[in-house]
Design a protein around this motif. Sequence first.
Motif, PDB file in Angstrom:
ATOM      1  N   GLY A 140       0.804  -1.208   0.000  1.00 17.90           N
ATOM      2  CA  GLY A 140       0.000   0.000   0.000  1.00 17.90           C
ATOM      3  C   GLY A 140       0.840   1.262   0.000  1.00 17.90           C
ATOM      4  N   PHE A 141       1.906   1.268   0.807  1.00 20.45           N
ATOM      5  CA  PHE A 141       2.778   2.442   0.848  1.00 20.45           C
ATOM      6  C   PHE A 141       3.507   2.621  -0.480  1.00 20.45           C
ATOM      7  CE2 PHE A 141       6.672   4.775   1.961  1.00 20.45           C
ATOM      8  CZ  PHE A 141       6.105   5.886   2.583  1.00 20.45           C
ATOM      9  N   ALA A 142       3.924   1.509  -1.081  1.00 20.45           N
ATOM     10  CA  ALA A 142       4.577   1.592  -2.386  1.00 20.45           C
ATOM     11  C   ALA A 142       3.641   2.201  -3.425  1.00 20.45           C
ATOM     12  CB  ALA A 142       5.039   0.204  -2.833  1.00 20.45           C
ATOM     13  N   ASP A 143       2.357   1.832  -3.386  1.00 21.18           N
ATOM     14  CA  ASP A 143       1.391   2.429  -4.315  1.00 21.18           C
ATOM     15  C   ASP A 143       1.258   3.922  -4.084  1.00 21.18           C
ATOM     16  OD1 ASP A 143       0.915   0.002  -5.498  1.00 21.18           O
ATOM     17  OD2 ASP A 143      -0.902  -0.438  -4.349  1.00 21.18           O
ATOM     18  N   GLU A 144       1.261   4.345  -2.814  1.00 24.85           N
ATOM     19  CA  GLU A 144       1.168   5.768  -2.511  1.00 24.85           C
ATOM     20  C   GLU A 144       2.401   6.514  -3.028  1.00 24.85           C
ATOM     21  OE1 GLU A 144      -1.255   7.521  -1.129  1.00 24.85           O
ATOM     22  OE2 GLU A 144      -2.566   5.786  -0.921  1.00 24.85           O
ATOM     23  N   VAL A 145       3.566   5.921  -2.862  1.00 24.27           N
ATOM     24  CA  VAL A 145       4.795   6.556  -3.339  1.00 24.27           C
ATOM     25  C   VAL A 145       4.771   6.680  -4.861  1.00 24.27           C
ATOM     26  CG1 VAL A 145       7.296   6.283  -3.545  1.00 24.27           C
ATOM     27  CG2 VAL A 145       6.180   5.890  -1.351  1.00 24.27           C
ATOM     28  N   ARG A 146       4.312   5.634  -5.535  1.00 26.29           N
ATOM     29  CA  ARG A 146       4.202   5.697  -7.001  1.00 26.29           C
ATOM     30  C   ARG A 146       3.315   6.851  -7.427  1.00 26.29           C
ATOM     31  NH1 ARG A 146       2.194   0.474  -9.844  1.00 26.29           N
ATOM     32  NH2 ARG A 146       2.481   1.822 -11.634  1.00 26.29           N
ATOM     33  N   ALA A 147       2.204   7.044  -6.713  1.00 28.86           N
ATOM     34  CA  ALA A 147       1.290   8.130  -7.060  1.00 28.86           C
ATOM     35  C   ALA A 147       1.955   9.488  -6.886  1.00 28.86           C
ATOM     36  CB  ALA A 147       0.027   8.035  -6.208  1.00 28.86           C
ATOM     37  N   VAL A 148       2.731   9.656  -5.798  1.00 31.29           N
ATOM     38  CA  VAL A 148       3.429  10.926  -5.563  1.00 31.29           C
ATOM     39  C   VAL A 148       4.451  11.180  -6.669  1.00 31.29           C
ATOM     40  CG1 VAL A 148       5.013  12.148  -4.020  1.00 31.29           C
ATOM     41  CG2 VAL A 148       3.066  10.911  -3.079  1.00 31.29           C
ATOM     42  N   LEU A 149       5.194  10.139  -7.053  1.00 30.51           N
ATOM     43  CA  LEU A 149       6.176  10.297  -8.124  1.00 30.51           C
ATOM     44  C   LEU A 149       5.497  10.732  -9.419  1.00 30.51           C
ATOM     45  CD1 LEU A 149       8.444   7.131  -7.619  1.00 30.51           C
ATOM     46  CD2 LEU A 149       8.679   9.401  -6.587  1.00 30.51           C
ATOM     47  N   ALA A 150       4.388  10.080  -9.767  1.00 28.38           N
ATOM     48  CA  ALA A 150       3.698  10.382 -11.013  1.00 28.38           C
ATOM     49  C   ALA A 150       3.143  11.801 -11.010  1.00 28.38           C
ATOM     50  CB  ALA A 150       2.581   9.370 -11.250  1.00 28.38           C
ATOM     51  N   ARG A 151       2.455  12.187  -9.919  1.00 30.65           N
ATOM     52  CA  ARG A 151       1.877  13.528  -9.874  1.00 30.65           C
ATOM     53  C   ARG A 151       2.968  14.594  -9.904  1.00 30.65           C
ATOM     54  NH1 ARG A 151      -1.632  10.101  -9.659  1.00 30.65           N
ATOM     55  NH2 ARG A 151      -0.819   9.997 -11.782  1.00 30.65           N
ATOM     56  N   SER A 152       4.096  14.337  -9.269  1.00 30.56           N
ATOM     57  CA  SER A 152       5.183  15.315  -9.268  1.00 30.56           C
ATOM     58  C   SER A 152       5.689  15.575 -10.677  1.00 30.56           C
ATOM     59  CB  SER A 152       6.337  14.828  -8.378  1.00 30.56           C
ATOM     60  OG  SER A 152       5.923  14.669  -7.038  1.00 30.56           O
ATOM     61  N   ARG A 153       5.899  14.508 -11.433  1.00 30.14           N
ATOM     62  CA  ARG A 153       6.429  14.679 -12.790  1.00 30.14           C
ATOM     63  C   ARG A 153       5.379  15.291 -13.715  1.00 30.14           C
ATOM     64  NH1 ARG A 153      11.299  15.565 -12.399  1.00 30.14           N
ATOM     65  NH2 ARG A 153      12.365  14.293 -13.947  1.00 30.14           N
ATOM     66  N   GLU A 154       4.102  14.941 -13.504  1.00 34.81           N
ATOM     67  CA  GLU A 154       3.043  15.542 -14.324  1.00 34.81           C
ATOM     68  C   GLU A 154       2.969  17.046 -14.105  1.00 34.81           C
ATOM     69  OE1 GLU A 154      -0.212  13.217 -13.015  1.00 34.81           O
ATOM     70  OE2 GLU A 154       0.375  11.464 -14.192  1.00 34.81           O
ATOM     71  N   LEU A 155       3.295  17.493 -12.892  1.00 37.40           N
ATOM     72  CA  LEU A 155       3.289  18.923 -12.586  1.00 37.40           C
ATOM     73  C   LEU A 155       4.623  19.584 -12.905  1.00 37.40           C
ATOM     74  CD1 LEU A 155       1.392  18.805  -9.178  1.00 37.40           C
ATOM     75  CD2 LEU A 155       0.503  19.625 -11.366  1.00 37.40           C
ATOM     76  N   GLY A 156       5.562  18.804 -13.433  1.00 33.08           N
ATOM     77  CA  GLY A 156       6.858  19.357 -13.801  1.00 33.08           C
ATOM     78  C   GLY A 156       7.804  19.555 -12.644  1.00 33.08           C
ATOM     79  N   LEU A 157       7.570  18.868 -11.517  1.00 30.18           N
ATOM     80  CA  LEU A 157       8.412  19.026 -10.330  1.00 30.18           C
ATOM     81  C   LEU A 157       9.532  17.992 -10.326  1.00 30.18           C
ATOM     82  CD1 LEU A 157       5.693  19.544  -7.563  1.00 30.18           C
ATOM     83  CD2 LEU A 157       6.993  21.292  -8.779  1.00 30.18           C
ATOM     84  N   GLY A 158      10.776  18.459 -10.170  1.00 29.41           N
ATOM     85  CA  GLY A 158      11.902  17.571  -9.969  1.00 29.41           C
ATOM     86  C   GLY A 158      12.165  17.391  -8.489  1.00 29.41           C
TER      87      GLY A 158
END
Length: 401
Positions: free
Chosen positions: A129-147
């Motif tokens: 479950g935590f790994a899924d949450e981390v994946r979501a944070v990574l994806a949203r960050s890159r979609e917003l252009g955040l490094g």
Amino acid sequence: MLVLAGPGTGKTTTLVEAVARRVREGADPERLLVLTFSRKAAVELRDRMAARLGGASAPRATTFHSYCYALVRAHQDVDLFVDPLRLLSGPEQDVVVRELLAGQAELAREGRAFVRWPDDLRACLTTRGFADEVRAVLARSRELGLGPRALGEFAERTGRPDWSAAAGFLAEYLDVLDAQGVLDYAELVHRAVLLAGRPEVAAELAGQYDAVFVDEYQDTDVAQGRLLGALAGGGRTLLAFGDPDQSIYAFRGADVGGILRFREDFPRADGRPADMEVLTVSRRSGAALLAATRRITGRMPLTRLPARAVRAHRELAAVRDGGRVEAYTYPTAGAELDNVADILRRAHLEDGVPWREMAVLVRAGGRSIPGVRRALTSAGVPVEVDGDDIPLRHEPAVAPC
């Protein structure tokens, strides 16, 4: 131009006809691009355009991700990557994220952690479950252009130590992907957007197509909107079709604000907001079902769009009568499933409705479908689950250990 198209109003047919007319008037199909959200929709568009154009060659219809992959491949630095960049599948990304988190958990126990997760999260590092949450944070960050640096600075400003740790994890994760020569889907679009920002690439993209068509625009995210600006911004020919009332992929990063801002984000060449048209006749649903759905959408705010266009979009006319809408409530999820099975069995045994003419829709496939399938099967109701509704990484044959 933005075309608002409600359910069953012929959105895809209108797009195909718009493309066919341009080709008949002499447009080069190679200079027309059709973008959509899913592979299934892209295949359908290609088939329908080919059938409509007969012997003429059809324009390119592809997903945003396929287009981004072609763009990144075309500008890949051969000195850095001997082999073509490879896309990570969902199960592979799961494995990478979980292995990195497991390694960080081990280093934390030894007091040598590079990424310092908050104490109340350390016990979760090895859970799926935590790994899924981390994946979501990574994806949203890159979609917003955040490094990593931008995400870390944002975390510091907002006082979020968990996001600060996620920034460190993002940096390590990207280093691992680069070392392996692979990309995940969010990183793919992010790199395509960065490429499109280069002056020489932007000039190339600006002259590549005479017209760009976008289907299901309500499902695009911020990064895809920026890429579209490089492809067809500045008053060039762009037709987007969508329905903001059907924006359901926020969990994948889709931003309904994109379609609501479209007229301002993609102004005409003279600076005026983009034109807007509305398809007002629904050919799919009977009048009763259409009236029920319109009552629901009427309670959903649609700011930033002209009120008259919103009214026309939601006050659809039905071309056929029929249909019935009933609502039931139950005290528990188990009671709900039992009664759904009972309704289906009665419809089949008493009313003679074939099983193939029944459907059960759920809100979240990954969480709801297994329970629904068990309940219906145990009640003697045959069930066939659409393969698109089961994430590949959850299939037993490919699920990572």
